[in-house]
Design a protein around this motif. Structure first.
Motif, PDB file in Angstrom:
ATOM      1  N   ALA A 130       0.774  -1.265  -0.052  1.00 51.71           N
ATOM      2  CA  ALA A 130      -0.102  -0.017   0.030  1.00 51.71           C
ATOM      3  C   ALA A 130       0.705   1.161  -0.005  1.00 51.71           C
ATOM      4  N   MET A 131       2.036   1.229   0.800  1.00 50.31           N
ATOM      5  CA  MET A 131       2.782   2.499   0.660  1.00 50.31           C
ATOM      6  C   MET A 131       3.436   2.843  -0.351  1.00 50.31           C
ATOM      7  N   ASN A 132       3.625   1.516  -1.026  1.00 47.95           N
ATOM      8  CA  ASN A 132       4.358   1.673  -2.625  1.00 47.95           C
ATOM      9  C   ASN A 132       3.495   2.515  -3.483  1.00 47.95           C
ATOM     10  N   LEU A 133       2.198   1.909  -3.478  1.00 43.04           N
ATOM     11  CA  LEU A 133       1.069   2.588  -4.094  1.00 43.04           C
ATOM     12  C   LEU A 133       1.005   4.247  -3.899  1.00 43.04           C
ATOM     13  N   ILE A 134       0.897   4.337  -2.611  1.00 42.39           N
ATOM     14  CA  ILE A 134       0.917   5.639  -2.046  1.00 42.39           C
ATOM     15  C   ILE A 134       2.063   6.535  -2.705  1.00 42.39           C
ATOM     16  N   GLY A 135       3.292   6.140  -2.685  1.00 43.61           N
ATOM     17  CA  GLY A 135       4.303   6.827  -3.317  1.00 43.61           C
ATOM     18  C   GLY A 135       5.450   7.238  -2.005  1.00 43.61           C
ATOM     19  N   VAL A 136       5.445   6.413  -1.024  1.00 37.09           N
ATOM     20  CA  VAL A 136       6.116   7.076   0.100  1.00 37.09           C
ATOM     21  C   VAL A 136       7.434   6.991  -0.257  1.00 37.09           C
ATOM     22  N   ASP A 137       8.479   7.790  -0.095  1.00 36.55           N
ATOM     23  CA  ASP A 137       9.666   7.754  -0.268  1.00 36.55           C
ATOM     24  C   ASP A 137      10.787   7.693   0.613  1.00 36.55           C
ATOM     25  N   LEU A 138      10.645   8.126   1.961  1.00 35.91           N
ATOM     26  CA  LEU A 138      11.457   7.581   3.055  1.00 35.91           C
ATOM     27  C   LEU A 138      10.855   7.342   4.388  1.00 35.91           C
ATOM     28  N   ASN A 139      11.246   6.284   4.976  1.00 31.47           N
ATOM     29  CA  ASN A 139      10.857   5.933   6.339  1.00 31.47           C
ATOM     30  C   ASN A 139      11.676   5.818   7.258  1.00 31.47           C
ATOM     31  N   ALA A 140      11.514   6.458   8.428  1.00 31.59           N
ATOM     32  CA  ALA A 140      12.704   6.262   9.485  1.00 31.59           C
ATOM     33  C   ALA A 140      12.170   5.075  10.509  1.00 31.59           C
ATOM     34  N   ALA A 141      12.834   3.888  10.332  1.00 33.54           N
ATOM     35  CA  ALA A 141      12.597   2.997  11.075  1.00 33.54           C
ATOM     36  C   ALA A 141      12.044   3.011  12.706  1.00 33.54           C
ATOM     37  N   GLY A 142      11.201   2.479  12.886  1.00 30.14           N
ATOM     38  CA  GLY A 142      10.587   2.581  14.414  1.00 30.14           C
ATOM     39  C   GLY A 142      10.886   1.532  15.138  1.00 30.14           C
ATOM     40  N   ASN A 143      10.727   1.411  16.449  1.00 25.15           N
ATOM     41  CA  ASN A 143      11.002   0.228  17.137  1.00 25.15           C
ATOM     42  C   ASN A 143      10.263  -0.986  16.923  1.00 25.15           C
ATOM     43  N   HIS A 144       8.606  -0.539  16.553  1.00 25.06           N
ATOM     44  CA  HIS A 144       8.129  -1.868  16.194  1.00 25.06           C
ATOM     45  C   HIS A 144       8.457  -2.419  14.942  1.00 25.06           C
ATOM     46  N   LEU A 226      12.409  -2.482  24.047  1.00 29.46           N
ATOM     47  CA  LEU A 226      11.172  -2.502  23.387  1.00 29.46           C
ATOM     48  C   LEU A 226      10.871  -3.534  22.671  1.00 29.46           C
ATOM     49  N   VAL A 227      12.095  -4.302  22.152  1.00 28.42           N
ATOM     50  CA  VAL A 227      11.518  -5.508  21.301  1.00 28.42           C
ATOM     51  C   VAL A 227      12.573  -6.552  21.835  1.00 28.42           C
ATOM     52  N   ASN A 228      12.222  -7.908  21.412  1.00 32.89           N
ATOM     53  CA  ASN A 228      12.890  -9.003  21.818  1.00 32.89           C
ATOM     54  C   ASN A 228      14.334  -9.119  21.546  1.00 32.89           C
ATOM     55  N   PRO A 229      15.316  -8.889  22.406  1.00 29.89           N
ATOM     56  CA  PRO A 229      16.591  -8.812  22.067  1.00 29.89           C
ATOM     57  C   PRO A 229      17.250 -10.075  21.038  1.00 29.89           C
ATOM     58  N   ALA A 230      16.447 -11.148  21.194  1.00 32.94           N
ATOM     59  CA  ALA A 230      16.774 -12.301  20.305  1.00 32.94           C
ATOM     60  C   ALA A 230      16.870 -11.808  18.802  1.00 32.94           C
ATOM     61  N   GLY A 231      15.908 -11.064  18.385  1.00 30.34           N
ATOM     62  CA  GLY A 231      15.943 -10.662  16.973  1.00 30.34           C
ATOM     63  C   GLY A 231      16.928  -9.284  16.724  1.00 30.34           C
ATOM     64  N   ILE A 232      17.468  -8.674  17.529  1.00 31.72           N
ATOM     65  CA  ILE A 232      18.640  -7.925  17.117  1.00 31.72           C
ATOM     66  C   ILE A 232      19.689  -8.152  17.801  1.00 31.72           C
ATOM     67  N   PHE A 543       8.997 -12.206  25.358  1.00 32.35           N
ATOM     68  CA  PHE A 543       9.391 -10.590  25.372  1.00 32.35           C
ATOM     69  C   PHE A 543      10.033 -10.230  26.668  1.00 32.35           C
ATOM     70  N   LEU A 544       9.462 -10.332  27.643  1.00 33.71           N
ATOM     71  CA  LEU A 544       9.524  -9.985  28.997  1.00 33.71           C
ATOM     72  C   LEU A 544      10.821 -10.941  29.612  1.00 33.71           C
ATOM     73  N   ALA A 545      10.914 -12.428  29.097  1.00 33.50           N
ATOM     74  CA  ALA A 545      11.861 -13.081  29.680  1.00 33.50           C
ATOM     75  C   ALA A 545      13.140 -12.830  29.089  1.00 33.50           C
ATOM     76  N   PHE A 546      13.126 -12.188  28.266  1.00 33.08           N
ATOM     77  CA  PHE A 546      14.616 -11.651  27.582  1.00 33.08           C
ATOM     78  C   PHE A 546      14.956 -10.233  28.076  1.00 33.08           C
ATOM     79  N   GLY A 547      14.156  -9.855  28.789  1.00 27.52           N
ATOM     80  CA  GLY A 547      14.468  -8.419  29.481  1.00 27.52           C
ATOM     81  C   GLY A 547      13.720  -7.204  28.907  1.00 27.52           C
ATOM     82  N   GLY A 548      12.605  -7.615  27.936  1.00 26.82           N
ATOM     83  CA  GLY A 548      11.848  -6.513  27.415  1.00 26.82           C
ATOM     84  C   GLY A 548      11.174  -5.535  28.429  1.00 26.82           C
ATOM     85  N   ASP A 549      10.926  -4.327  27.880  1.00 28.28           N
ATOM     86  CA  ASP A 549      10.527  -3.035  28.822  1.00 28.28           C
ATOM     87  C   ASP A 549      11.413  -2.679  29.703  1.00 28.28           C
ATOM     88  N   GLY A 550      12.590  -3.146  29.570  1.00 25.80           N
ATOM     89  CA  GLY A 550      13.557  -3.017  30.862  1.00 25.80           C
ATOM     90  C   GLY A 550      13.665  -3.653  32.036  1.00 25.80           C
TER      91      GLY A 550
END
Length: 595
Positions: A130-144, A226-232, A543-550
Motif C-alpha cells: 500500500a505504501m508503494n502505491l501511495i508513493g512513500v519515499d523515505l521511512n525512519a524505522a521505528g521500534n516496532h 522495546l523489542v525481543n533482544p533475540a531478534g537484534i 519478550f519479558l523473559a529476555f528483558g523486554g520493557d527494561g
C-alpha cells in the motif's frame, strides 16, 4: 511571497467544508524521489517551496481504525470527524501532491509492527504494498519495525520470500519489498557500522533552479528495551542527537540546502493537532542538543499530534517540529521555502490535516458520521482494492467467534503504565491458566503489550480479530523459576520503570515514596506471604523473559517449561461457551501518600 501552489493547496484543503476529495485519476501517484512536479508550475523567482508530506505510527492500519479526530464546530465545541484507513490516506496525500509543484512523502516510523490482523497475518506485506502505491519515499524505522527481528526488517526493505521467523511470507503474492528507503542511522551493528542508511538527499527542480533537501532517519534509542533482544543480536541503538549531528556536515557537503530529521521519538503537547502548548517528553532533550542547522523535525512514537515552533522553547533552535498522531488519521503538510541563490531556508510552516473517511459504528453502537467541518476523502481505488483483497483473505480466521464478554474491557490510557486494568488481569489470568499444567503459580503481563481495548459486539461476541488486535505480537509463553527475592526485585523494578504489570496468582501493594528495596509491601502468592527464600514458577511472555520493557531482572530466571502463544492462551480462556465478566481489580494497591 507565498507560492501559487501553497495558495491553491490552502484553498482546497482549508476552505472547502463539506466537499469530498475525489481520488486522483489512475490511482495514487508513484514515488516522488527527485521531487514530484504537480500541475502547478514553479515560480520564476523567489523561494522554491517544497511540501514535506508526513505521517507516523501507521502500524499497518489498512482498514479504517474506528477512530475520530476532534475538529472545532461553529460554537467552538469539538465535533468528531472519523479518520484513517490506507485508501483514504492515499487520497489525502495524492490531493496534497497534486496541488504542490514540489513534494516528497515521508514517514517517521512504526509504519508496520503491532498491526491489525489484515496486515500482521501476512507479515505486513500488504502495508508495504500500500505504501508503494501511495508513493512513500523515505521511512525512519521505528521500534516496532524491529519486532520480528532485523532480518525480517531487511526482507521488508529488499523483498523476497525467505522465512526469517514465525509466520509464512508471500502467502498471497510474491513480495517485492519496499520501493521507499528505510533510514535508521543509529542502528549500530557489532562491526560499528549502521545496519541501515542514516541519510538521503533529494533534489527538486524548479525550471533551471535546483534545491536539495538532506534527510536524516533515526529510531528511538530505547528500542533495545522495546523489542525481543533475540531478534537484534549484536545491535545497539546510539544516541539520537549525537548521530544526527554527525550527519550534518556530510549533507551540507552533498549540497543540501535544508535539513530534515525523521525521528521515531516524540513528545506530547496540550491543545489540538495543530497546537503545541506545554511540550514535554523524550523529544525535548534531543532537540535541546540538536544542531541548529536542522530546519524540520518530523517525529513520532508517542501517537500524539502537534505542530511546534521550537523557538518558543529554545530561541537558538527555531526548528519546526511535527507529529501526525497515529494510524493514518492525520497527515502533515510541512512546507519549506528555500532560496536557491543563498541556499537557505527562508520560511517554513506546517499543519496537520484530518484524513476523514466515510464514518463508522463505534463499540457503543453509535455512528460517527463524516463532518462538513473538514475535508472528506473518497478511498483511492488501487489502495482500496489491495486492502479489500487482503481483508477477504484474512476474513475466515478474523471473523471466527471465540467467546462472549459481558462488556468492554479498556486498556490503560497512553502513558498510563501505572494503572491496573481488568483487561490486563484477564490476560494474566489466561496465561496462568494455560501454564498451570507446568506448575505455574504466578503470571506477569506487561501493559505495553496490550495494544487496544477489547470491545465485544452488541451481542457480547468476540472474534479472533478482536483478540488479535489486543495481542498482535505473537509472543510465546514461558514458565521460569525465580526465587521470592527475585520476584520482589522484579516488582521493585516496576517502580523505577513506571510500569505496573498485571498479575495473576498474587497480590501486593506499593509505596513509591519509600526507599528503593522497600517499596513493595504485603506481597502474597495465593494467600501465603511471598517467601524470599522459596522458588516460584512464574509465567511471562518471551519478550519479558529476555528483558523486554527494561525488566532486566527477569532475565535471571531458570527455564522450566514452554507454553502456547499469548494469543492462543487468551482464545482458550474465553472459549467457555458462557459470557465472561471483567476480572476484579485490586490485586495491586497503590499506597503512595497523596501530597
Amino acid at each position: 511571497m507565498r507560492g501559487l501552489a501553497a495558495l491553491v493547496a490552502a484553498a482546497l484543503l482549508a476552505g472547502c467544508a463539506g466537499r469530498t476529495a475525489a481520488p486522483i485519476a489512475g490511482g495514487a501517484a508513484g514515488p516522488v524521489a527527485g521531487g514530484a512536479a504537480g500541475p502547478v508550475a514553479g515560480a520564476a523567482a523567489g523561494p522554491v517551496e517544497v511540501h514535506v508530506i508526513a505521517f507516523n505510527d501507521f502500524h499497518g492500519n489498512l482498514e479504517p481504525p474506528k477512530l475520530s479526530i476532534d475538529v472545532a464546530g461553529a460554537d467552538g465545541k469539538p465535533v468528531a470527524a472519523p479518520a484513517g484507513g490506507a485508501a483514504y490516506l492515499a487520497s489525502a496525500i495524492a490531493g496534497l501532491r497534486a496541488q504542490a509543484a514540489h513534494s516528497i512523502t515521508v514517514s517517521a516510523g512504526d509504519m508496520t509492527g503491532a498491526s491489525p490482523i489484515v496486515s500482521s497475518l501476512f507479515l505486513d506485506e500488504p502495508t508495504i504494498a500500500a505504501m508503494n502505491l501511495i508513493g512513500v519515499d523515505l521511512n525512519a524505522a521505528g521500534n516496532h519495525e524491529f519486532d520480528r527481528g532485523i532480518d525480517e526488517l531487511r526482507r521488508l526493505q529488499n523483498g523476497g520470500c525467505a522465512k526469517t521467523g514465525n509466520g509464512e511470507p508471500c502467502r498471497l503474492d510474491r513480495f517485492a519489498g519496499a520501493r521507499f528507503a528505510y533510514l535508521a542511522g543509529n542502528t549500530i551493528e557489532a562491526s560499528g557500522h549502521s545496519a541501515f542508511p542514516a541519510t538521503a538527499i533529494r533534489e527538486f527542480r524548479d525550471g533551471a533552479r535546483v534545491v536539495k533537501i538532506g534527510f536524516i532517519g533515526l529510531t528511538t534509542r530505547t528500542t533495545t528495551t522495546l523489542v525481543n533482544p533475540a531478534g537484534i543480536p549484536g545491535i545497539r541503538f546510539a544516541d539520537e542527537a549525537d548521530t544526527a549531528n554527525a550527519q550534518i556536515a556530510g549533507l551540507r557537503a552533498g549540497g543540501a540546502d535544508a535539513i530534515v530529521l525523521l525521528i521515531h521519538e516524540g513528545g506530547a503537547a496540550e491543545g489540538g493537532p495543530n497546537d503545541c502548548t506545554a511540550l514535554s517528553g523524550a523529544i525535548r532533550p534531543i532537540l535541546d542538543r540538536l544542531d541548529t542547522r536542522v530546519d524540520l523535525v518530523v517525529s513520532g512514537h508517542t501517537h500524539r499530534s502537534y505542530i511546534c515552533g521550537y523557538a518558543a522553547y529554545d530561541p537558538a533552535r527555531p526548528f519546526l517540529l511535527t507529529s501526525a498522531g497515529r494510524y493514518g488519521t492525520l497527515v502533515t503538510d510541512a512546507v519549506l521555502a528555500i532560496d536557491p541563490a543563498t541556499h537557505r531556508v527562508v520560511g517554513k510552516r506546517a499543519r496537520n490535516i484530518v484524513v476523514q473517511n466515510e464514518g463508522y459504528v463505534g463499540a457503543d453502537g453509535k455512528t460517527v458520521a463524516p463532518s462538513d467541518l473538514t475535508m472528506r476523502y473518497a478511498p483511492e481505488p488501487r489502495v482500496g482494492g489491495l486492502v479489500a483483497r487482503y481483508t477477504a483473505a484474512a476474513a475466515p480466521l478474523a471473523s471466527k467467534p471465540v467467546g462472549l464478554l459481558t462488556g468492554p474491557l479498556v486498556k490503560a490510557k497512553e502513558g498510563g503504565g501505572m494503572t491496573e486494568t481488568a483487561l490486563g488481569n484477564l490476560i494474566a489470568d489466561s496465561q496462568l491458566a494455560a501454564t498451570r499444567v507446568s506448575g505455574a503459580q504466578i503470571a506477569l503481563m506487561n501493559p505495553y503489550g496490550i495494544r487496544t481495548s477489547l470491545n465485544p459486539a452488541p451481542d457480547g461476541s468476540i472474534t479472533y480479530a478482536d483478540l488479535y488486535a489486543v495481542q498482535p505480537f505473537g509472543n510465546t509463553l514461558m514458565v521460569r523459576a525465580y526465587t521470592g527475592a527475585q520476584v520482589r526485585a522484579v516488582l521493585e523494578q516496576q517502580i523505577d520503570r513506571k510500569i505496573v504489570m498485571s498479575v495473576a496468582g498474587m497480590t501486593y501493594a506499593y509505596d513509591r515514596s519509600r526507599p528503593a528495596g522497600s517499596r513493595i509491601m504485603d506481597a502474597r502468592v495465593g494467600t501465603a506471604p511471598l517467601d524470599d527464600a522459596a522458588t516460584y514458577r512464574v509465567t511471562v511472555n518471551n519478550f519479558l523473559a529476555f528483558g523486554g520493557d527494561g525488566f532486566s531482572t527477569l532475565t535471571a530466571g531458570r527455564d522450566v517449561a514452554g507454553g502456547p502463544s499469548d494469543l492462543d492462551a487468551l482464545v482458550a480462556h474465553l472459549a467457555t461457551g458462557k459470557p465472561v465478566g471483567p476480572p476484579a481489580t485490586g490485586r495491586i494497591v497503590d499506597r503512595t501518600p497523596v501530597r
